[in-house]
Design a protein around this motif. Structure first.
Motif, PDB file in Angstrom:
ATOM      1  N   ILE A  78     -64.415  86.196  31.409  1.00  0.00           N
ATOM      2  CA  ILE A  78     -64.955  87.551  31.418  1.00  0.00           C
ATOM      3  C   ILE A  78     -64.441  88.366  30.233  1.00  0.00           C
ATOM      4  O   ILE A  78     -65.215  88.952  29.470  1.00  0.00           O
ATOM      5  N   LYS A  79     -63.124  88.385  30.063  1.00  0.00           N
ATOM      6  CA  LYS A  79     -62.522  89.293  29.090  1.00  0.00           C
ATOM      7  C   LYS A  79     -62.533  88.761  27.656  1.00  0.00           C
ATOM      8  O   LYS A  79     -62.591  89.547  26.707  1.00  0.00           O
ATOM      9  N   VAL A  80     -62.437  87.447  27.488  1.00  0.00           N
ATOM     10  CA  VAL A  80     -62.373  86.890  26.136  1.00  0.00           C
ATOM     11  C   VAL A  80     -63.719  86.291  25.720  1.00  0.00           C
ATOM     12  O   VAL A  80     -64.204  86.558  24.618  1.00  0.00           O
ATOM     13  N   ALA A  81     -64.319  85.503  26.606  1.00  0.00           N
ATOM     14  CA  ALA A  81     -65.606  84.895  26.268  1.00  0.00           C
ATOM     15  C   ALA A  81     -66.756  85.885  26.379  1.00  0.00           C
ATOM     16  O   ALA A  81     -67.838  85.634  25.848  1.00  0.00           O
ATOM     17  N   GLN A 133     -66.507  72.929  35.454  1.00  0.00           N
ATOM     18  CA  GLN A 133     -65.285  72.504  34.770  1.00  0.00           C
ATOM     19  C   GLN A 133     -64.611  73.654  34.037  1.00  0.00           C
ATOM     20  O   GLN A 133     -63.417  73.595  33.717  1.00  0.00           O
ATOM     21  N   LEU A 134     -65.354  74.709  33.772  1.00  0.00           N
ATOM     22  CA  LEU A 134     -64.782  75.859  33.075  1.00  0.00           C
ATOM     23  C   LEU A 134     -63.688  76.539  33.870  1.00  0.00           C
ATOM     24  O   LEU A 134     -62.901  77.300  33.320  1.00  0.00           O
ATOM     25  N   LEU A 135     -63.613  76.250  35.155  1.00  0.00           N
ATOM     26  CA  LEU A 135     -62.587  76.875  35.991  1.00  0.00           C
ATOM     27  C   LEU A 135     -61.280  76.099  36.008  1.00  0.00           C
ATOM     28  O   LEU A 135     -60.338  76.523  36.689  1.00  0.00           O
ATOM     29  N   GLU A 149     -60.659  85.189  34.429  1.00  0.00           N
ATOM     30  CA  GLU A 149     -60.362  86.353  33.591  1.00  0.00           C
ATOM     31  C   GLU A 149     -60.670  86.066  32.120  1.00  0.00           C
ATOM     32  O   GLU A 149     -61.193  86.925  31.409  1.00  0.00           O
ATOM     33  N   PHE A 150     -60.354  84.866  31.670  1.00  0.00           N
ATOM     34  CA  PHE A 150     -60.634  84.504  30.286  1.00  0.00           C
ATOM     35  C   PHE A 150     -62.137  84.528  30.018  1.00  0.00           C
ATOM     36  O   PHE A 150     -62.583  85.062  28.993  1.00  0.00           O
TER      37      PHE A 150
END
Length: 225
Positions: A66-69, A85-87, A63-64
């Protein structure tokens, strides 16, 4: 290659025995958008994705992103396959710090997603150790080009400041040559850079090696950055 992965990350076997592995793989394919053909690659690079992080934690990261980055859902799977690693292993606070730095130098909100999609590793770089000093150098030597160069080619932040960027800039200054675009200066191969600098490949690589060794000659000390 499960055996090789298990050697590096034994908890994978626990996830396999408990049946958690299937849920995590389903999440990667269905919710994140990783292609089935890329799942093995993701697991090999980051086995923890199968067991170390809960689905809830990975969903928060999804969610981060998609919605923030600003990463589009259509591109998310490709981004995660490039840097799984982003997950999980990069905290949300850490991710936000990278985005905040980009905002602070002038990157607009609607440009963040495209930059991350182009260079997912930008979210893994250290702000103080990499992003900030590299961009500040570009600002000093090419103030009119630094921000546009970053937006159009985020990869310019991915090169070594001391081993690649500074030697190339100093070499052009020493030769009295007009400044190239930042992207052309740092991303071209050694051979293409030598052509741009109008010198032999040997002359350029000798200078570059001397810079890296810390003894490039008297001209080196003249440059303030």
């Amino acid at each position: 290659k499960l055996g090789q992965v298990a050697e590096r990350f034994p908890l994978v076997l626990g996830a396999y025995l408990l049946g958690n592995m299937e849920e995590h793989v389903y999440f990667l394919i269905t919710d994140v958008g990783v292609r089935k053909s890329k799942v093995g690659q993701v697991v090999e690079e980051f086995p923890q994705v199968l067991g170390s992080y809960s689905l809830e934690n990975m969903e928060e990261h999804r969610e981060f992103l998609i919605k923030v980055a600003g990463i589009s859902k259509a591109k998310l799977g490709k981004v995660v396959a490039s840097l799984p690693q982003l997950l999980g292993s990069v905290s949300l606070e850490n991710l936000e710090a990278k985005l905040e730095f980009l905002r602070s130098v002038g990157v607009a909100e609607d440009q963040l997603g495209q930059m991350v999609q182009t260079l997912p590793a930008i979210l893994a770089y250290n702000v103080e150790g990499n992003l900030a000093p590299t961009f500040r150098f570009y600002e000093k030597v090419a103030p009119e080009k630094a921000l546009d160069g970053l937006i159009s080619s985020p990869a310019i932040l991915g090169y070594s400041l001391e081993a690649r960027i500074k030697p190339r800039y100093w070499f052009f200054k020493e030769k009295g040559l007009p400044f190239l675009s930042i992207s052309t200066m740092v991303r071209s191969t050694h051979a293409k850079f030598a052509v741009s600098a109008r010198v032999s490949l040997e002359e350029w690589t000798d200078f570059q090696r001397e810079c890296v060794s810390g003894d490039p000659g008297p001209e080196y000390s003249k440059w303030p950055y």
